[in-house]
Write an enzyme that holds these catalytic residues in place. Structure first.
Site, PDB file in Angstrom:
ATOM      1  N   ARG A   1       0.826  -1.225   0.000  1.00  0.00           N
ATOM      2  CA  ARG A   1       0.000   0.000   0.000  1.00  0.00           C
ATOM      3  C   ARG A   1       0.847   1.256   0.000  1.00  0.00           C
ATOM      4  O   ARG A   1       0.374   2.341  -0.303  1.00  0.00           O
ATOM      5  CB  ARG A   1      -0.794   0.046   1.324  1.00  0.00           C
ATOM      6  CG  ARG A   1      -2.160  -0.483   1.218  1.00  0.00           C
ATOM      7  CD  ARG A   1      -3.039  -0.286   2.406  1.00  0.00           C
ATOM      8  NE  ARG A   1      -2.578   0.117   3.704  1.00  0.00           N
ATOM      9  CZ  ARG A   1      -2.966   1.227   4.321  1.00  0.00           C
ATOM     10  NH1 ARG A   1      -3.767   2.081   3.712  1.00  0.00           N
ATOM     11  NH2 ARG A   1      -2.548   1.498   5.536  1.00  0.00           N
TER      12      ARG A   1
ATOM     13  N   HIS B   1      15.529  11.875  -8.533  1.00  0.00           N
ATOM     14  CA  HIS B   1      16.791  12.336  -7.973  1.00  0.00           C
ATOM     15  C   HIS B   1      17.695  12.744  -9.137  1.00  0.00           C
ATOM     16  O   HIS B   1      17.783  12.024 -10.142  1.00  0.00           O
ATOM     17  CB  HIS B   1      17.502  11.211  -7.222  1.00  0.00           C
ATOM     18  CG  HIS B   1      16.863  10.835  -5.916  1.00  0.00           C
ATOM     19  ND1 HIS B   1      15.831  11.523  -5.334  1.00  0.00           N
ATOM     20  CD2 HIS B   1      17.145   9.805  -5.069  1.00  0.00           C
ATOM     21  CE1 HIS B   1      15.506  10.947  -4.181  1.00  0.00           C
ATOM     22  NE2 HIS B   1      16.284   9.908  -4.003  1.00  0.00           N
TER      23      HIS B   1
ATOM     24  N   MET C   1       4.253   3.831  -0.754  1.00  0.00           N
ATOM     25  CA  MET C   1       4.650   4.481  -2.008  1.00  0.00           C
ATOM     26  C   MET C   1       5.499   3.546  -2.869  1.00  0.00           C
ATOM     27  O   MET C   1       5.189   3.302  -4.025  1.00  0.00           O
ATOM     28  CB  MET C   1       5.418   5.755  -1.670  1.00  0.00           C
ATOM     29  CG  MET C   1       5.365   6.741  -2.773  1.00  0.00           C
ATOM     30  SD  MET C   1       5.891   8.354  -2.244  1.00  0.00           S
ATOM     31  CE  MET C   1       7.134   8.017  -1.078  1.00  0.00           C
TER      32      MET C   1
ATOM     33  N   GLN D   1       7.795  -2.274   3.657  1.00  0.00           N
ATOM     34  CA  GLN D   1       7.061  -1.717   4.790  1.00  0.00           C
ATOM     35  C   GLN D   1       7.916  -0.753   5.599  1.00  0.00           C
ATOM     36  O   GLN D   1       7.386   0.041   6.351  1.00  0.00           O
ATOM     37  CB  GLN D   1       6.577  -2.878   5.674  1.00  0.00           C
ATOM     38  CG  GLN D   1       5.720  -2.488   6.845  1.00  0.00           C
ATOM     39  CD  GLN D   1       4.363  -1.958   6.384  1.00  0.00           C
ATOM     40  OE1 GLN D   1       4.001  -2.062   5.225  1.00  0.00           O
ATOM     41  NE2 GLN D   1       3.620  -1.351   7.288  1.00  0.00           N
TER      42      GLN D   1
ATOM     43  N   LYS E   1      26.500   6.135   2.469  1.00  0.00           N
ATOM     44  CA  LYS E   1      26.000   5.037   1.634  1.00  0.00           C
ATOM     45  C   LYS E   1      26.626   5.062   0.236  1.00  0.00           C
ATOM     46  O   LYS E   1      26.828   4.010  -0.371  1.00  0.00           O
ATOM     47  CB  LYS E   1      24.474   5.122   1.489  1.00  0.00           C
ATOM     48  CG  LYS E   1      23.686   4.777   2.736  1.00  0.00           C
ATOM     49  CD  LYS E   1      22.191   5.075   2.512  1.00  0.00           C
ATOM     50  CE  LYS E   1      21.403   5.036   3.803  1.00  0.00           C
ATOM     51  NZ  LYS E   1      20.060   5.647   3.648  1.00  0.00           N
TER      52      LYS E   1
ATOM     53  N   CYS F   1      18.379   4.513  -3.038  1.00  0.00           N
ATOM     54  CA  CYS F   1      17.872   5.030  -4.329  1.00  0.00           C
ATOM     55  C   CYS F   1      18.951   5.796  -5.103  1.00  0.00           C
ATOM     56  O   CYS F   1      19.161   5.578  -6.306  1.00  0.00           O
ATOM     57  CB  CYS F   1      16.663   5.913  -4.085  1.00  0.00           C
ATOM     58  SG  CYS F   1      16.816   6.983  -2.646  1.00  0.00           S
TER      59      CYS F   1
ATOM     60  N   ARG G   1      18.547  17.527  -0.209  1.00  0.00           N
ATOM     61  CA  ARG G   1      17.113  17.380  -0.512  1.00  0.00           C
ATOM     62  C   ARG G   1      16.640  18.648  -1.215  1.00  0.00           C
ATOM     63  O   ARG G   1      16.928  19.763  -0.741  1.00  0.00           O
ATOM     64  CB  ARG G   1      16.351  17.207   0.798  1.00  0.00           C
ATOM     65  CG  ARG G   1      14.886  16.981   0.627  1.00  0.00           C
ATOM     66  CD  ARG G   1      14.561  15.587   0.149  1.00  0.00           C
ATOM     67  NE  ARG G   1      14.658  14.582   1.179  1.00  0.00           N
ATOM     68  CZ  ARG G   1      14.932  13.292   0.927  1.00  0.00           C
ATOM     69  NH1 ARG G   1      15.142  12.864  -0.302  1.00  0.00           N
ATOM     70  NH2 ARG G   1      14.975  12.416   1.914  1.00  0.00           N
TER      71      ARG G   1
ATOM     72  N   GLY H   1      11.651  10.530  -1.446  1.00  0.00           N
ATOM     73  CA  GLY H   1      12.580   9.713  -0.658  1.00  0.00           C
ATOM     74  C   GLY H   1      12.253   9.783   0.822  1.00  0.00           C
ATOM     75  O   GLY H   1      12.627   8.909   1.598  1.00  0.00           O
TER      76      GLY H   1
ATOM     77  N   GLN I   1      18.070  15.544  -4.338  1.00  0.00           N
ATOM     78  CA  GLN I   1      17.177  14.407  -4.111  1.00  0.00           C
ATOM     79  C   GLN I   1      15.730  14.817  -3.834  1.00  0.00           C
ATOM     80  O   GLN I   1      15.474  15.734  -3.048  1.00  0.00           O
ATOM     81  CB  GLN I   1      17.720  13.560  -2.952  1.00  0.00           C
ATOM     82  CG  GLN I   1      19.088  12.986  -3.272  1.00  0.00           C
ATOM     83  CD  GLN I   1      19.659  12.070  -2.211  1.00  0.00           C
ATOM     84  OE1 GLN I   1      20.862  12.081  -1.980  1.00  0.00           O
ATOM     85  NE2 GLN I   1      18.836  11.271  -1.552  1.00  0.00           N
TER      86      GLN I   1
HETATM   87  P1  NAP Z   1       5.253   4.435   3.021  1.00  0.00           P
HETATM   88  O1  NAP Z   1       4.696   5.070   1.797  1.00  0.00           O
HETATM   89  O2  NAP Z   1       5.258   5.242   4.267  1.00  0.00           O
HETATM   90  O3  NAP Z   1       4.396   3.070   3.298  1.00  0.00           O
HETATM   91  C1  NAP Z   1       4.710   2.147   4.320  1.00  0.00           C
HETATM   92  C2  NAP Z   1       3.420   1.590   4.947  1.00  0.00           C
HETATM   93  O4  NAP Z   1       2.684   2.605   5.615  1.00  0.00           O
HETATM   94  C3  NAP Z   1       2.385   1.012   4.008  1.00  0.00           C
HETATM   95  O5  NAP Z   1       2.778  -0.248   3.541  1.00  0.00           O
HETATM   96  C4  NAP Z   1       1.161   0.933   4.898  1.00  0.00           C
HETATM   97  O6  NAP Z   1       1.238  -0.238   5.682  1.00  0.00           O
HETATM   98  C5  NAP Z   1       1.341   2.127   5.825  1.00  0.00           C
HETATM   99  N1  NAP Z   1       0.371   3.199   5.548  1.00  0.00           N
HETATM  100  C6  NAP Z   1      -0.228   3.927   6.513  1.00  0.00           C
HETATM  101  N2  NAP Z   1      -1.023   4.840   5.979  1.00  0.00           N
HETATM  102  C7  NAP Z   1      -0.973   4.704   4.651  1.00  0.00           C
HETATM  103  C8  NAP Z   1      -1.593   5.384   3.575  1.00  0.00           C
HETATM  104  N3  NAP Z   1      -2.442   6.383   3.763  1.00  0.00           N
HETATM  105  N4  NAP Z   1      -1.306   5.009   2.322  1.00  0.00           N
HETATM  106  C9  NAP Z   1      -0.432   3.995   2.100  1.00  0.00           C
HETATM  107  N5  NAP Z   1       0.171   3.322   3.091  1.00  0.00           N
HETATM  108  C10 NAP Z   1      -0.075   3.672   4.370  1.00  0.00           C
HETATM  109  O7  NAP Z   1       6.735   3.929   2.811  1.00  0.00           O
HETATM  110  P2  NAP Z   1       7.686   4.059   1.517  1.00  0.00           P
HETATM  111  O8  NAP Z   1       8.077   5.462   1.297  1.00  0.00           O
HETATM  112  O9  NAP Z   1       7.059   3.289   0.415  1.00  0.00           O
HETATM  113  O10 NAP Z   1       9.010   3.302   2.038  1.00  0.00           O
HETATM  114  C11 NAP Z   1       9.014   1.918   2.327  1.00  0.00           C
HETATM  115  C12 NAP Z   1      10.450   1.430   2.518  1.00  0.00           C
HETATM  116  O11 NAP Z   1      11.158   1.556   1.320  1.00  0.00           O
HETATM  117  C13 NAP Z   1      11.259   2.202   3.565  1.00  0.00           C
HETATM  118  O12 NAP Z   1      12.108   1.326   4.253  1.00  0.00           O
HETATM  119  C14 NAP Z   1      12.087   3.131   2.760  1.00  0.00           C
HETATM  120  O13 NAP Z   1      13.270   3.516   3.410  1.00  0.00           O
HETATM  121  C15 NAP Z   1      12.389   2.263   1.557  1.00  0.00           C
HETATM  122  N6  NAP Z   1      12.713   3.055   0.381  1.00  0.00           N
HETATM  123  C16 NAP Z   1      11.924   4.115   0.111  1.00  0.00           C
HETATM  124  C17 NAP Z   1      12.199   4.867  -1.007  1.00  0.00           C
HETATM  125  C18 NAP Z   1      11.312   6.028  -1.313  1.00  0.00           C
HETATM  126  O14 NAP Z   1      11.488   6.609  -2.333  1.00  0.00           O
HETATM  127  N7  NAP Z   1      10.343   6.391  -0.503  1.00  0.00           N
HETATM  128  C19 NAP Z   1      13.242   4.527  -1.850  1.00  0.00           C
HETATM  129  C20 NAP Z   1      14.032   3.399  -1.558  1.00  0.00           C
HETATM  130  C21 NAP Z   1      13.725   2.669  -0.430  1.00  0.00           C
HETATM  131  P3  NAP Z   1      -0.023  -0.997   6.299  1.00  0.00           P
HETATM  132  O15 NAP Z   1      -0.867  -1.515   5.161  1.00  0.00           O
HETATM  133  O16 NAP Z   1       0.630  -2.089   7.042  1.00  0.00           O
HETATM  134  O17 NAP Z   1      -0.748  -0.007   7.143  1.00  0.00           O
END
Ligand code: NAP
Length: 375
Positions: free
Chosen positions: A13, A279, A15, A77, A248, A139, A272, A170, A166
């Protein structure tokens, strides 16, 4: 076609997870998954999206018994989840493959950082040796490696400095919203003066700057103004003048390339900026040989199918070497390839890539394909 038997997906769910699920659907990856179980930490028991070979109700992402029935787990997650679940699951004797977007396990000896266009041989060797943890890289690092792939392949890199620009994605979905809120607040604050034809731009500037420095601005989880600003610190403070994001660049790159014993020095300044998904990075690279710009361009362009070299002129650069042009695409735009005036073995390059695609989701998606081939 070979199949993955039971795949669990935690974080679909979020991003990164939703970009990954979208790419899996686009590429027909679910055809080689016999059964997909979607997990949630907050919505277990609720109906999930209707997908082929997928259980209709969301499973509980904290249920170790359920997780232990899976052959492969993809987690997007976040690091806190990995921290809580990974070790207890392994302690139960779970032998499946763990694919993760979070950084928690990246530098462990038992993990491979995955970026298969560059390190497929390392991935396959580690798989053959029984490794089971395959972790997406940072990333910025993955995007740099995709852009400079040809130079690494030809062993042309002596050292690199990276200046990064960036995107806020992120920092997660919430921070993207906060950036937009800041932009809106600034505009709203300037509107009365903007409407007056006779208002001075310096009055507008000082009004905005005063607002950005006041408590009235919504800073939220970003913590600082980002609209009309930039933030030259990403991730935690290592207490030695560098950020973890900067660390990193050197550490992960050399692990991905399998060069921990003979590392290529990489120094980064990570910043940022107020873009959404892409990026950008400016590199200064010391070459091991004095290769001409045309040959360097060919080497960079031919390294992989995603690199797109943008001709080094004003019009093409402004049209195609920007976050706006690249956002949402698999292209790794590379341009401004030139030699420095002070030393012909030192070159500069500018690159832009979508950090949710090659920077996060795509390496995980492709790793699943590699696992399917083996099973
Ligand atoms: P995120 O968008 O915050 O989502 C993580 C979790 O938050 C979801 O799986 C969901 O879990 C919960 N959630 C709560 N409210 C939500 C809502 N309104 N909409 C969607 N989800 C919601 O996390 P992310 O940015 O994708 O990052 C995930 C991991 O990837 C992190 O470890 C990050 O460091 C890594 N990462 C991120 C990026 C980036 O560009 N953001 C790049 C490389 C790596 P539930 O279904 O369990 O509630």
């Amino acid at each position: 076609m070979k199949k993955v038997k039971r795949l669990g997906f935690v974080g679909w769910r979020g991003m990164v997870g939703s970009v990954l699920l979208g790419r899996m659907q686009e590429e027909g990856d679910l055809d080689y998954v016999e059964e997909l179980v979607l997990y949630s930490t907050s919505q277990a028991g609720q109906p999930g999206p209707e997908l082929a070979n997928t259980q209709p109700l969301l499973a509980d992402a904290m249920d170790l018994d359920s997780l232990s029935t899976l052959d492969v787990i993809i987690s997007c997650q976040g690091g806190d989840y990995t921290q809580k679940v990974y070790a207890p699951l392994r302690d139960m004797g779970w032998q499946g493959y763990w694919l993760d977007a979070a950084s928690t396990l990246r530098m462990n000896n038992s993990s491979t950082i995955i970026l298969d266009p560059l390190n497929q041989s390392i991935i396959k060797e580690n798989l053959a040796n029984g490794q089971r943890d395959f972790i997406g890289g940072n990333c910025t690092v993955s995007l740099m490696l995709m852009a400079l792939h040809g130079l690494f392949k030809e062993n042309l890199v002596e050292w690199i400095t990276a200046m990064t620009y960036q995107a806020i994605s992120g920092g997660g979905a919430q921070q993207m919203r906060e950036l937009l809120i800041q932009m809106g607040e600034i505009h709203e604050h300037a509107t009365p003066l903007l409407r007056l034809q006779e208002s001075s731009i310096l009055d507008i500037d000082s009004r905005i700057n005063e607002y950005l420095n006041s408590d009235a601005l919504t800073t939220g989880t970003i913590g600082y103004p980002l609209a009309n600003n930039l933030l030259p610190w990403i991730d935690i403070d290592l207490d030695n003048g560098t950020s973890r994001e900067e660390w990193k660049g050197h550490a992960e790159t050399n692990k991905i390339l399998g060069r921990e014993d003979n590392p290529i020095p990489i120094e980064s300044t990570c910043v940022r900026v107020g873009t959404f998904r892409c990026h950008s990075q400016a590199f200064t690279i010391a070459l091991s040989q004095d290769v001409g710009v045309d040959d360097l361009t060919d080497i960079i362009e031919q390294a992989n199918q995603w690199v797109k070299v943008i001709p080094n002129n004003r019009q093409n650069t402004l049209q195609s070497l920007t976050p706006v042009a690249v956002s949402g695409s698999m292209d790794i735009a590379v341009g401004k390839i030139r030699k420095t005036a002070f030393n012909s073995k030192i070159m500069t390059i500018f690159t832009v890539g979508d950090q949710l695609l090659w920077g996060a989701a795509e390496p995980l998606r492709r790793m699943l394909g590699i696992l399917a081939e083996r099973s």
